[in-house]
Design a protein around this motif. Structure first.
Motif, PDB file in Angstrom:
ATOM      1  N   LEU A 193       0.841  -1.192   0.000  1.00  0.00           N
ATOM      2  CA  LEU A 193       0.000   0.000   0.000  1.00  0.00           C
ATOM      3  C   LEU A 193       0.879   1.245   0.000  1.00  0.00           C
ATOM      4  O   LEU A 193       1.945   1.263   0.617  1.00  0.00           O
ATOM      5  CB  LEU A 193      -0.885   0.034   1.254  1.00  0.00           C
ATOM      6  N   TYR A 194       0.415   2.293  -0.679  1.00  0.00           N
ATOM      7  CA  TYR A 194       1.048   3.610  -0.597  1.00  0.00           C
ATOM      8  C   TYR A 194      -0.033   4.648  -0.885  1.00  0.00           C
ATOM      9  O   TYR A 194      -1.077   4.320  -1.476  1.00  0.00           O
ATOM     10  CB  TYR A 194       2.229   3.734  -1.571  1.00  0.00           C
ATOM     11  N   PRO A 195       0.151   5.885  -0.488  1.00  0.00           N
ATOM     12  CA  PRO A 195      -0.909   6.891  -0.657  1.00  0.00           C
ATOM     13  C   PRO A 195      -1.332   7.063  -2.115  1.00  0.00           C
ATOM     14  O   PRO A 195      -0.506   7.015  -3.021  1.00  0.00           O
ATOM     15  CB  PRO A 195      -0.252   8.173  -0.123  1.00  0.00           C
ATOM     16  N   ASP A 196      -2.631   7.250  -2.321  1.00  0.00           N
ATOM     17  CA  ASP A 196      -3.229   7.465  -3.640  1.00  0.00           C
ATOM     18  C   ASP A 196      -3.119   6.242  -4.548  1.00  0.00           C
ATOM     19  O   ASP A 196      -2.928   6.358  -5.757  1.00  0.00           O
ATOM     20  CB  ASP A 196      -2.631   8.698  -4.324  1.00  0.00           C
ATOM     21  N   PHE A 197      -3.256   5.054  -3.948  1.00  0.00           N
ATOM     22  CA  PHE A 197      -3.338   3.825  -4.741  1.00  0.00           C
ATOM     23  C   PHE A 197      -4.745   3.700  -5.323  1.00  0.00           C
ATOM     24  O   PHE A 197      -5.699   4.305  -4.825  1.00  0.00           O
ATOM     25  CB  PHE A 197      -3.024   2.597  -3.881  1.00  0.00           C
ATOM     26  N   THR A 198      -4.875   2.923  -6.382  1.00  0.00           N
ATOM     27  CA  THR A 198      -6.184   2.637  -6.968  1.00  0.00           C
ATOM     28  C   THR A 198      -6.714   1.342  -6.365  1.00  0.00           C
ATOM     29  O   THR A 198      -6.046   0.306  -6.422  1.00  0.00           O
ATOM     30  CB  THR A 198      -6.091   2.521  -8.498  1.00  0.00           C
ATOM     31  N   ALA A 199      -7.908   1.400  -5.800  1.00  0.00           N
ATOM     32  CA  ALA A 199      -8.424   0.296  -4.991  1.00  0.00           C
ATOM     33  C   ALA A 199      -8.507  -1.026  -5.737  1.00  0.00           C
ATOM     34  O   ALA A 199      -8.078  -2.071  -5.238  1.00  0.00           O
ATOM     35  CB  ALA A 199      -9.784   0.667  -4.413  1.00  0.00           C
ATOM     36  N   LEU A 200      -9.062  -1.018  -6.956  1.00  0.00           N
ATOM     37  CA  LEU A 200      -9.256  -2.282  -7.671  1.00  0.00           C
ATOM     38  C   LEU A 200      -7.930  -2.955  -8.016  1.00  0.00           C
ATOM     39  O   LEU A 200      -7.879  -4.180  -8.146  1.00  0.00           O
ATOM     40  CB  LEU A 200     -10.079  -2.048  -8.946  1.00  0.00           C
ATOM     41  N   PHE A 235      -1.334  -7.047   4.064  1.00  0.00           N
ATOM     42  CA  PHE A 235      -1.175  -5.722   3.477  1.00  0.00           C
ATOM     43  C   PHE A 235      -0.037  -5.013   4.213  1.00  0.00           C
ATOM     44  O   PHE A 235      -0.033  -4.956   5.444  1.00  0.00           O
ATOM     45  CB  PHE A 235      -2.468  -4.917   3.589  1.00  0.00           C
ATOM     46  N   VAL A 236       0.904  -4.491   3.445  1.00  0.00           N
ATOM     47  CA  VAL A 236       2.083  -3.864   4.049  1.00  0.00           C
ATOM     48  C   VAL A 236       2.233  -2.435   3.535  1.00  0.00           C
ATOM     49  O   VAL A 236       1.822  -2.106   2.424  1.00  0.00           O
ATOM     50  CB  VAL A 236       3.373  -4.662   3.753  1.00  0.00           C
ATOM     51  N   ALA A 237       2.841  -1.596   4.359  1.00  0.00           N
ATOM     52  CA  ALA A 237       3.115  -0.214   3.971  1.00  0.00           C
ATOM     53  C   ALA A 237       4.395   0.234   4.660  1.00  0.00           C
ATOM     54  O   ALA A 237       4.866  -0.404   5.609  1.00  0.00           O
ATOM     55  CB  ALA A 237       1.958   0.693   4.363  1.00  0.00           C
ATOM     56  N   GLU A 238       4.932   1.316   4.174  1.00  0.00           N
ATOM     57  CA  GLU A 238       6.179   1.817   4.745  1.00  0.00           C
ATOM     58  C   GLU A 238       6.004   2.194   6.210  1.00  0.00           C
ATOM     59  O   GLU A 238       6.872   1.943   7.036  1.00  0.00           O
ATOM     60  CB  GLU A 238       6.660   3.030   3.938  1.00  0.00           C
ATOM     61  N   ASP A 239       4.846   2.788   6.529  1.00  0.00           N
ATOM     62  CA  ASP A 239       4.572   3.226   7.908  1.00  0.00           C
ATOM     63  C   ASP A 239       3.225   2.681   8.359  1.00  0.00           C
ATOM     64  O   ASP A 239       2.348   2.393   7.527  1.00  0.00           O
ATOM     65  CB  ASP A 239       4.559   4.758   7.984  1.00  0.00           C
ATOM     66  N   PRO A 240       3.016   2.546   9.666  1.00  0.00           N
ATOM     67  CA  PRO A 240       1.703   2.115  10.159  1.00  0.00           C
ATOM     68  C   PRO A 240       0.674   3.220   9.958  1.00  0.00           C
ATOM     69  O   PRO A 240       1.011   4.375   9.726  1.00  0.00           O
ATOM     70  CB  PRO A 240       1.962   1.854  11.655  1.00  0.00           C
ATOM     71  N   GLU A 297      -1.489  -4.381   7.775  1.00  0.00           N
ATOM     72  CA  GLU A 297      -1.300  -5.260   8.934  1.00  0.00           C
ATOM     73  C   GLU A 297       0.132  -5.242   9.424  1.00  0.00           C
ATOM     74  O   GLU A 297       0.418  -5.679  10.533  1.00  0.00           O
ATOM     75  CB  GLU A 297      -1.697  -6.691   8.562  1.00  0.00           C
ATOM     76  N   ALA A 298       1.048  -4.767   8.586  1.00  0.00           N
ATOM     77  CA  ALA A 298       2.464  -4.776   8.948  1.00  0.00           C
ATOM     78  C   ALA A 298       3.194  -3.688   8.179  1.00  0.00           C
ATOM     79  O   ALA A 298       2.732  -3.216   7.141  1.00  0.00           O
ATOM     80  CB  ALA A 298       3.080  -6.141   8.633  1.00  0.00           C
ATOM     81  N   THR A 299       4.336  -3.301   8.695  1.00  0.00           N
ATOM     82  CA  THR A 299       5.200  -2.383   7.971  1.00  0.00           C
ATOM     83  C   THR A 299       6.146  -3.203   7.089  1.00  0.00           C
ATOM     84  O   THR A 299       6.274  -4.424   7.249  1.00  0.00           O
ATOM     85  CB  THR A 299       6.024  -1.518   8.928  1.00  0.00           C
TER      86      THR A 299
END
Length: 207
Positions: free
Chosen positions: A7-14, A33-38, A53-55
């Motif tokens: 995940l990252y900001p301004d992703f497209t959901a589908l 689902f992972v992202a750089e920050d919580p 769920e995790a960084t």
């Protein structure tokens, strides 16, 4: 089988939800689902947020890596923590995959150098800029990299991957469960067939 969806900001959901519905139904699948920050990550329409769920630091050896696209991909092309993570997990992943403009992110991280890949029709120049070989196809498999074209192609990409992982019958079972049998009311789903006026409006909408 751990499947890490980035995940990252301004992703497209589908881009991510389509593959999630397919790959999450495979035997033994564990989707994270992972992202750089919580914290919540908001999509491009600013009306949906997903909580990772995790960084990145907490997911070190996923079997499958999937990164989607969206307008926010422009902000993910510079080298940084995400690129470093992608390069690290790619060394041990069975499959590294993308949907839509997720492919240019993989390319910018140096993973698609000299490899065939597809992306959203508006972003083929970005693939080429980072050394990938643009392929105007719905799904492209090159080595352990699987890339899907724009947005809805993530379902096709994931079904293709499901067939590679679990066999064609299991992939077909998943396809039936999600009742994926598209019959679009218009012939405008590809830049090759859409009316010129529609293409012009789409380009304007994409900025």
């Amino acid at each position: 089988m751990q499947i890490a969806i980035v995940l990252y900001p301004d992703f497209t959901a589908l881009d991510i939800i389509g593959p999630y519905e397919v790959l999450g139904r495979l035997p033994g699948a564990e989707v994270v689902f992972v992202a750089e920050d919580p914290g919540l990550v908001r999509n491009d329409q600013r009306s949906l947020s997903v909580s990772p769920e995790a960084t990145l630091d907490e997911v070190t050896e996923p079997d499958i890596v999937l990164i989607g696209g969206g307008p926010g991909f422009f902000g993910q092309l510079g080298d940084g923590k995400l690129h470093e993570w992608l390069r690290t997990v790619d060394r041990t992943s069975t499959w590294t995959t993308s949907v839509c403009t997720g492919a240019p992110i993989l390319a910018a991280a140096g993973l698609l150098q000299g490899r065939r890949a597809t992306t959203h029709w508006s972003a083929f120049g970005e693939l080429e800029r980072f050394g990938a070989i643009p392929a105007h196809e719905r799904v492209v498999v090159d080595g352990h990299y699987v890339t899907g074209a724009g947005v809805s192609a993530g379902i096709d990409m994931s079904l293709t991957l499901a067939g590679e992982i679990a066999g064609e019958e299991t992939a077909q079972m998943v396809q039936l469960i999600i009742e994926y049998a598209p019959e679009p009311p218009f012939r405008a789903g590809s830049i090759d067939v859409a009316p010129a006026s529609v293409v012009e409006r789409a380009r304007a909408a994409l900025g």
